[in-house]
Design an enzyme around this catalytic site. Sequence first.
Site, PDB file in Angstrom:
ATOM      1  CG  ASP A  53      30.202 -27.559  20.143  1.00 31.01           C
ATOM      2  OD1 ASP A  53      28.991 -27.631  20.442  1.00 31.01           O
ATOM      3  OD2 ASP A  53      30.907 -28.564  19.909  1.00 31.01           O
ATOM      4  CB  VAL A  54      25.709 -24.683  22.777  1.00 36.64           C
ATOM      5  CG1 VAL A  54      25.517 -23.287  22.205  1.00 36.64           C
ATOM      6  CG2 VAL A  54      25.002 -25.739  21.925  1.00 36.64           C
ATOM      7  CB  SER A  61       9.652 -28.973  19.333  1.00 35.57           C
ATOM      8  OG  SER A  61       8.972 -29.511  18.214  1.00 35.57           O
ATOM      9  NE  ARG A  91      20.277 -23.123   9.604  1.00 35.62           N
ATOM     10  CZ  ARG A  91      20.266 -24.208   8.836  1.00 35.62           C
ATOM     11  NH1 ARG A  91      20.268 -24.080   7.518  1.00 35.62           N
ATOM     12  NH2 ARG A  91      20.246 -25.420   9.371  1.00 35.62           N
ATOM     13  CE1 TYR A 123      14.524 -30.738  17.146  1.00 31.18           C
ATOM     14  CE2 TYR A 123      12.179 -31.256  17.099  1.00 31.18           C
ATOM     15  CZ  TYR A 123      13.200 -30.330  17.042  1.00 31.18           C
ATOM     16  OH  TYR A 123      12.896 -28.994  16.859  1.00 31.18           O
ATOM     17  CB  ALA A 170      16.359 -33.402  22.673  1.00 24.72           C
ATOM     18  CE  LYS A 171      13.795 -28.595  20.041  1.00 20.49           C
ATOM     19  NZ  LYS A 171      14.528 -27.362  20.400  1.00 20.49           N
ATOM     20  N   GLY A 192      22.229 -20.560  18.418  1.00 18.73           N
ATOM     21  CA  GLY A 192      21.692 -21.020  17.141  1.00 18.73           C
ATOM     22  C   GLY A 192      21.063 -19.886  16.363  1.00 18.73           C
ATOM     23  CB  ALA A 193      21.326 -16.361  16.910  1.00 21.42           C
TER      24      ALA A 193
END
Length: 250
Positions: free
Chosen positions: A60-61, A139, A13, A151, A154-155, A10-11
């Site tokens: 695609d990870v 997060s 940006r 989210y 997941a985090k 995800g690098a």
Amino acid sequence: MSHRTAIVTGAARGIGAEVAARLADDGLAVAVLDLDEGACQAVVERITAAGGKAIAVGADVADEAAVQAAVERVAAELGAPTVLVNNAGIIRDNLLFKMTTDDWDAVMDVHLRGAFLMSRAVQAYQTKEGWGRIINLSSTSALGNRGQVNYSAAKAGMQGLTKTLAIELGKFGVTANAVAPGFIATEMTEATAERVGVSFDDFKAAVAKEVPVQRAGVPADIAHAVSFFASDGAGYVSGQVLYVAGGPKA
């Protein structure tokens, strides 16, 4: 660190781009990985212009075959990847009763499946080298956040993944830690402000009032924390979650 290679997912940006640039400044060769390889090129150019070494990798990870191919390519072009930063992430915010199954699955796939697949692929190189660093992006939403049941889950899962990786891989010289950002000013959070109908400056100002250090975070704040976890000096720190949020969280 000049003989080591890092992969940052995800690098293209935001936080991922800043982390990639910081690790390059630290002397690592860096694979700038994102869904669109072309989107990574600006980050690669930033790194090479500063004297660093980097390549752009599209993958695609959440795709097992794509991950394996990407990691093998990095090993062939830059050397054995011994530092992995699992930063790739998406948001599909909504209240529980409005959230679709597709929105749940998409967030789980990118964050958790992606981190699992990347970690599994990279650990083969780390354990062979007898040294490695896995840094997962969690997060403050892991503590719960309205409208982010997918989210947040997941985090929180990223933290459990981190602690288990630390237990399993420690004897091979591999550490695993997580960085849990609070509000960070990025294109993603700017899009959130736009979605709720406020200017980004007003959005950041409102956030800053609730943060003890009285400012919004920036990607460099997270990159600094990742840099520490990736360093030789952090070899006795593993299985930890560092909240980078301008104040106490836990």
